[in-house]
Enzyme design. Sequence first.
Site, PDB file in Angstrom:
ATOM      1  N   ASP A 182       1.618   2.417   3.485  1.00 53.14           N
ATOM      2  CA  ASP A 182       0.786   3.791   3.333  1.00 53.14           C
ATOM      3  C   ASP A 182       1.578   5.153   3.544  1.00 53.14           C
ATOM      4  O   ASP A 182       1.046   6.096   3.804  1.00 53.14           O
ATOM      5  CB  ASP A 182      -0.474   3.862   4.277  1.00 53.14           C
ATOM      6  CG  ASP A 182      -1.457   4.812   4.050  1.00 53.14           C
ATOM      7  OD1 ASP A 182      -1.675   5.332   2.820  1.00 53.14           O
ATOM      8  OD2 ASP A 182      -2.418   5.180   4.951  1.00 53.14           O
ATOM      9  N   HIS A 238     -10.393   1.054   2.102  1.00 53.90           N
ATOM     10  CA  HIS A 238     -10.102   1.969   3.169  1.00 53.90           C
ATOM     11  C   HIS A 238     -11.487   1.673   4.128  1.00 53.90           C
ATOM     12  O   HIS A 238     -12.542   2.110   3.740  1.00 53.90           O
ATOM     13  CB  HIS A 238     -10.130   3.366   2.488  1.00 53.90           C
ATOM     14  CG  HIS A 238      -9.763   4.401   3.538  1.00 53.90           C
ATOM     15  ND1 HIS A 238      -8.723   4.985   3.539  1.00 53.90           N
ATOM     16  CD2 HIS A 238     -10.450   4.843   4.576  1.00 53.90           C
ATOM     17  CE1 HIS A 238      -8.531   5.850   4.561  1.00 53.90           C
ATOM     18  NE2 HIS A 238      -9.748   5.870   5.344  1.00 53.90           N
ATOM     19  N   HIS A 271       0.789  -1.147   0.224  1.00 54.73           N
ATOM     20  CA  HIS A 271      -0.273  -0.052  -0.023  1.00 54.73           C
ATOM     21  C   HIS A 271       0.872   1.249  -0.009  1.00 54.73           C
ATOM     22  O   HIS A 271       1.448   1.693   0.894  1.00 54.73           O
ATOM     23  CB  HIS A 271      -0.912  -0.136   1.244  1.00 54.73           C
ATOM     24  CG  HIS A 271      -1.745   1.101   1.366  1.00 54.73           C
ATOM     25  ND1 HIS A 271      -3.378   1.048   1.599  1.00 54.73           N
ATOM     26  CD2 HIS A 271      -1.507   2.533   1.060  1.00 54.73           C
ATOM     27  CE1 HIS A 271      -3.640   2.258   1.477  1.00 54.73           C
ATOM     28  NE2 HIS A 271      -2.922   3.252   1.386  1.00 54.73           N
ATOM     29  N   HIS A 315       1.562   5.566  -1.704  1.00 57.38           N
ATOM     30  CA  HIS A 315       1.094   6.620  -2.236  1.00 57.38           C
ATOM     31  C   HIS A 315       2.493   7.101  -3.230  1.00 57.38           C
ATOM     32  O   HIS A 315       3.351   7.649  -2.382  1.00 57.38           O
ATOM     33  CB  HIS A 315       0.576   7.780  -1.678  1.00 57.38           C
ATOM     34  CG  HIS A 315      -0.727   7.263  -1.018  1.00 57.38           C
ATOM     35  ND1 HIS A 315      -2.046   7.341  -1.434  1.00 57.38           N
ATOM     36  CD2 HIS A 315      -0.895   6.569   0.037  1.00 57.38           C
ATOM     37  CE1 HIS A 315      -2.816   6.908  -0.954  1.00 57.38           C
ATOM     38  NE2 HIS A 315      -2.384   6.253   0.137  1.00 57.38           N
ATOM     39  N   HIS A 329      -4.308  -0.845   5.872  1.00 61.52           N
ATOM     40  CA  HIS A 329      -4.047  -0.020   7.039  1.00 61.52           C
ATOM     41  C   HIS A 329      -4.826   0.070   8.221  1.00 61.52           C
ATOM     42  O   HIS A 329      -5.470   0.966   8.785  1.00 61.52           O
ATOM     43  CB  HIS A 329      -3.747   1.552   6.691  1.00 61.52           C
ATOM     44  CG  HIS A 329      -4.784   2.145   6.000  1.00 61.52           C
ATOM     45  ND1 HIS A 329      -6.266   2.180   6.087  1.00 61.52           N
ATOM     46  CD2 HIS A 329      -4.778   2.774   4.892  1.00 61.52           C
ATOM     47  CE1 HIS A 329      -6.864   2.871   5.066  1.00 61.52           C
ATOM     48  NE2 HIS A 329      -5.957   3.051   4.376  1.00 61.52           N
ATOM     49  N   LYS A 388      -9.440  -0.528  -5.585  1.00 59.02           N
ATOM     50  CA  LYS A 388      -9.409   0.173  -4.531  1.00 59.02           C
ATOM     51  C   LYS A 388     -10.812   0.890  -4.298  1.00 59.02           C
ATOM     52  O   LYS A 388     -11.281   1.566  -5.014  1.00 59.02           O
ATOM     53  CB  LYS A 388      -8.427   1.310  -4.477  1.00 59.02           C
ATOM     54  CG  LYS A 388      -8.423   2.197  -3.240  1.00 59.02           C
ATOM     55  CD  LYS A 388      -7.733   1.150  -1.924  1.00 59.02           C
ATOM     56  CE  LYS A 388      -7.898   2.326  -0.530  1.00 59.02           C
ATOM     57  NZ  LYS A 388      -6.740   2.474   0.050  1.00 59.02           N
ATOM     58  N   ASN A 404      -5.306   7.292  -5.965  1.00 53.99           N
ATOM     59  CA  ASN A 404      -5.967   8.445  -5.501  1.00 53.99           C
ATOM     60  C   ASN A 404      -5.240   9.753  -6.107  1.00 53.99           C
ATOM     61  O   ASN A 404      -4.896  10.664  -5.097  1.00 53.99           O
ATOM     62  CB  ASN A 404      -6.213   8.534  -4.131  1.00 53.99           C
ATOM     63  CG  ASN A 404      -5.038   8.743  -3.184  1.00 53.99           C
ATOM     64  OD1 ASN A 404      -4.026   8.149  -3.553  1.00 53.99           O
ATOM     65  ND2 ASN A 404      -5.298   9.110  -2.078  1.00 53.99           N
TER      66      ASN A 404
HETATM   67  O1  DOR Z   1      -3.207   9.540   5.705  1.00 56.05           O
HETATM   68  C1  DOR Z   1      -3.722   9.004   4.577  1.00 56.05           C
HETATM   69  N1  DOR Z   1      -2.908   9.642   3.310  1.00 56.05           N
HETATM   70  N2  DOR Z   1      -4.532   8.232   4.373  1.00 56.05           N
HETATM   71  C2  DOR Z   1      -5.276   7.947   3.246  1.00 56.05           C
HETATM   72  O2  DOR Z   1      -5.751   6.911   3.290  1.00 56.05           O
HETATM   73  C3  DOR Z   1      -4.599   8.519   2.119  1.00 56.05           C
HETATM   74  C4  DOR Z   1      -3.478   9.090   2.224  1.00 56.05           C
HETATM   75  C5  DOR Z   1      -2.949  10.408   1.050  1.00 56.05           C
HETATM   76  O3  DOR Z   1      -3.206   9.977   0.014  1.00 56.05           O
HETATM   77  O4  DOR Z   1      -2.553  11.129   1.523  1.00 56.05           O
HETATM   78 ZN    ZN Z   2      -3.410   5.139   1.627  1.00 60.71          ZN
END
Ligand code: DOR
Ligand code: ZN
Length: 344
Positions: A247, A137, A14, A16, A175, A100, A42
């Site tokens: 995450d 999520h 997971h 980003h 998470h 997702k 996202n």
């Molecule tokens: O803390 C987070 N940041 N939780 C998420 O689910 C998304 C992520 C983000 O994209 O910044």
């Molecule tokens: Zn995330």
Amino acid sequence: MTRSLTIRRPDDWHLHLRDGAMLRAVLPETTRHFARAIVMPNLVPPVVTAADAVRYRDRILAALPDGAAFTPLMTLYLTEDTDPDDVATAHASGLVTAVKLYPAGATTNSASGVRDFDRVRPVLERMAEIGLPLCVHGEVTDDDIDIFDREAVFIDRVLDPLRRATPGLRVVMEHITTRQGADYARSAPDLGATITTHHLVINRNHILAGGIKPHYYCLPVAKREEHRLALRAAATSGDPTYFLGTDSAPHTDPAKLQPCGCAGCFTAPNTLSILAEVFEQEDALDRLEGFTSLHGPAFYGLPPNEGTLTLTRGEPVTYPDRIETGDGPVTVFDPQMPLHWSVT
Ligand code: DOR
Ligand code: ZN
């Protein structure tokens, strides 16, 4: 005392990676240690269709540092308009590894997420048929539910009914932050759960006591100490239900340090040093490899990585407080403890 630990090369289930200048800056922090990562969709706008995922994968591959051996495992962002055929084709071609689910409004860039779960039922049924996992999520977004209860309520009100309505659907509880999440995840073989590095280290006091710490604010938000301890027990248990999903979610310091700051902890640079410290504290170093490198591939039906990585114990190692990106500085997660394990 163990001084050196060699494990299969880890994966991050997971992550980003963002896009553009931020992607170029944060990608090397992951490829340095990880062979694969499940890449969150996202973006703005989100990665919704197979065609979006092809283009995003190409941008990630183009941003790879020279010589990096890294495979981005792409995901599609589930919307109420997602076409089951598009998802099935993307899966069959090997393009996507998961879909997702963000409940609408749950977190960063989740406005296109799902409001009415009946509208995504055809996609979920197709995913169950073809064996494509759903990454969830797991938080309700209702105003009347306390933010610290949103995960537990989601399990009862959304996740459990959704799984009953879609037999065979494989679900990754992303998470997890609660004892309830850890307990539910181990209740069925078609469930897995990722646990972040930071949720093994901080509880809600770290965010709020003695002054507010924006860099510890993420979603789902860290909970009480009893939940952190349940997550540590789960991660270090050796149970294949649980695997690492950092995450790691970079936001620039100006985006974090404002009256309405963004959610996310940036842990890619120091995650493995922190995890080795945590597993050593729990007397479970022999289980680190399962958590970082074996349980995730087993859940996703992929082979573990061939390569290895060695962690060495010595004098405390330091990491930069922040990294510079073309978009601005991004602060690295501070575990507030000495880290004795370096990656070699
Ligand atoms: O803390 C987070 N940041 N939780 C998420 O689910 C998304 C992520 C983000 O994209 O910044
Ligand atoms: Zn995330």
